[in-house]
Design an enzyme around this catalytic site. Structure first.
Site, PDB file in Angstrom:
ATOM      1  N   LEU A  49      39.308  37.849  36.641  1.00 36.65           N
ATOM      2  CA  LEU A  49      40.712  38.231  36.623  1.00 36.65           C
ATOM      3  C   LEU A  49      41.498  37.092  37.260  1.00 36.65           C
ATOM      4  O   LEU A  49      41.092  36.533  38.278  1.00 36.65           O
ATOM      5  CB  LEU A  49      40.950  39.517  37.429  1.00 36.65           C
ATOM      6  CG  LEU A  49      40.506  40.838  36.801  1.00 36.65           C
ATOM      7  CD1 LEU A  49      40.590  41.948  37.840  1.00 36.65           C
ATOM      8  CD2 LEU A  49      41.361  41.190  35.591  1.00 36.65           C
ATOM      9  N   ASP A  50      42.651  36.732  36.680  1.00 38.26           N
ATOM     10  CA  ASP A  50      43.500  35.704  37.264  1.00 38.26           C
ATOM     11  C   ASP A  50      43.949  36.133  38.656  1.00 38.26           C
ATOM     12  O   ASP A  50      44.002  37.337  38.955  1.00 38.26           O
ATOM     13  CB  ASP A  50      44.746  35.482  36.391  1.00 38.26           C
ATOM     14  CG  ASP A  50      44.405  34.893  35.037  1.00 38.26           C
ATOM     15  OD1 ASP A  50      43.338  34.250  34.924  1.00 38.26           O
ATOM     16  OD2 ASP A  50      45.203  35.055  34.097  1.00 38.26           O
TER      17      ASP A  50
END
Length: 301
Positions: A49-50
């Protein structure tokens, strides 16, 4: 001379923790924090996930890492908000404003009609700000230098898009999609189909494969617990593939299976089965047409 801190004693610990990753840190930083708290010898996550995204990040410890790729390839579900009116260099709030365009008057019927265009098997061009590599270099490194290269569209599947809410300049969606889907790009493409530009202001993963987000399972919550309490939160090492059929190892063949040796088994052919010796999971195997039990992933628990 400053005394060095004592070296942490790592444990041969296996299991899966369903982390609710916070905003502002990378998936790897979150992974390393969970690994440190569990004192695990080995750890891996199951789909990054960013830093500006939050939500479910299953962390595989020890022997569970042998099954992590099944979650990397699994269906994911997200909730996201697309702000309309301008695009950014990164497709989210972290980037600089790139293009601007007035937002048309939105209605539920217009949005629903637009979203329907994106459900099913579609082609998507990966963003420059991604970890995909060109000649060994991540695309984001090139993007940061202002270099843009041509990227081929890739097939993805959008299983469902639900409109949760909308304002005069934003839409909030619930999206279920296949592996390889970039929600940032999907948000941009939906905005263009609505006749404007857009970028993500919120991205939260709520499902990975058959795992659902448990909101309370944060890093802060882990830190507040004793080691025994933390261990009690772990799912079994085989949890990523717990939905596979289960069989018992033939009597007297458990040790042979653990050495990677085949056995005869009275069971119909199956591509992937979880093999148990009583309550203990020995690993993943294939059962051939000739009723041979062939080990594929052996657990060392």
């Amino acid at each position: 001379m400053k005394a060095s801190s004592p070296k942490i004693q790592r444990r041969h610990l296996s299991g899966v923790f369903l982390l609710n990753k916070p905003l502002g840190i990378s998936s790897n930083a979150a992974l390393q924090r969970v690994r440190w708290l569990y004192r695990a010898q080995k750890a891996g996550h199951t789909g990054a996930l960013d830093p500006l995204a939050s939500g479910l990040l299953p962390v595989c410890l020890g022997e569970a890492t042998k099954f992590s790729h099944y979650l990397l390839d699994s269906v994911k579900r997200y909730q996201t908000t697309v702000f309309l009116g301008h695009s950014t260099t990164t497709g989210d709030v972290e980037g600089e404003v790139l293009l601007e365009k007035a937002v048309p008057e939105l209605s539920e019927s217009l949005i629903q009609k637009t979203l329907a265009q994106f459900v099913g098997d579609i082609q998507q061009v990966p963003p420059m700000y991604s970890a995909l590599k060109k000649e060994g270099r991540p695309l984001y490194e090139l993007a940061r230098k202002g270099i843009e290269i041509e990227r081929e569209a890739r097939p993805i599947t959008i299983l469902a898009i639900e409109l949760l809410s909308f304002t005069e300049n934003s839409i909030t969606l619930d999206i279920t999609c296949s592996k390889g889907t970039y929600i940032r790009v999907l948000g941009e493409d939906i905005a263009k189909a609505l006749g404007t530009y857009g970028h993500l202001t919120y991205l939260h993963r709520i499902k990975t494969g058959h795992f659902d987000l448990i909101p309370s399972y944060t890093i802060e919550y882990l830190e507040s617990l004793s080691e025994a309490e933390r261990d009690a939160l772990l799912l079994p090492a085989y949890a990523p593939v717990d939905h596979f059929p289960k069989v018992q190892v033939p009597e007297g063949r458990a040790e042979y299976f653990s050495r990677g040796m085949e056995s005869n088994i009275e069971h119909e052919a199956a591509e992937q089965v979880l093999v148990f010796d009583g309550e203990k999971c020995l690993g993943l195997a294939e059962i051939t047409d000739k009723k041979r039990l062939v080990p594929k992933r052996v657990l060392n628990l």
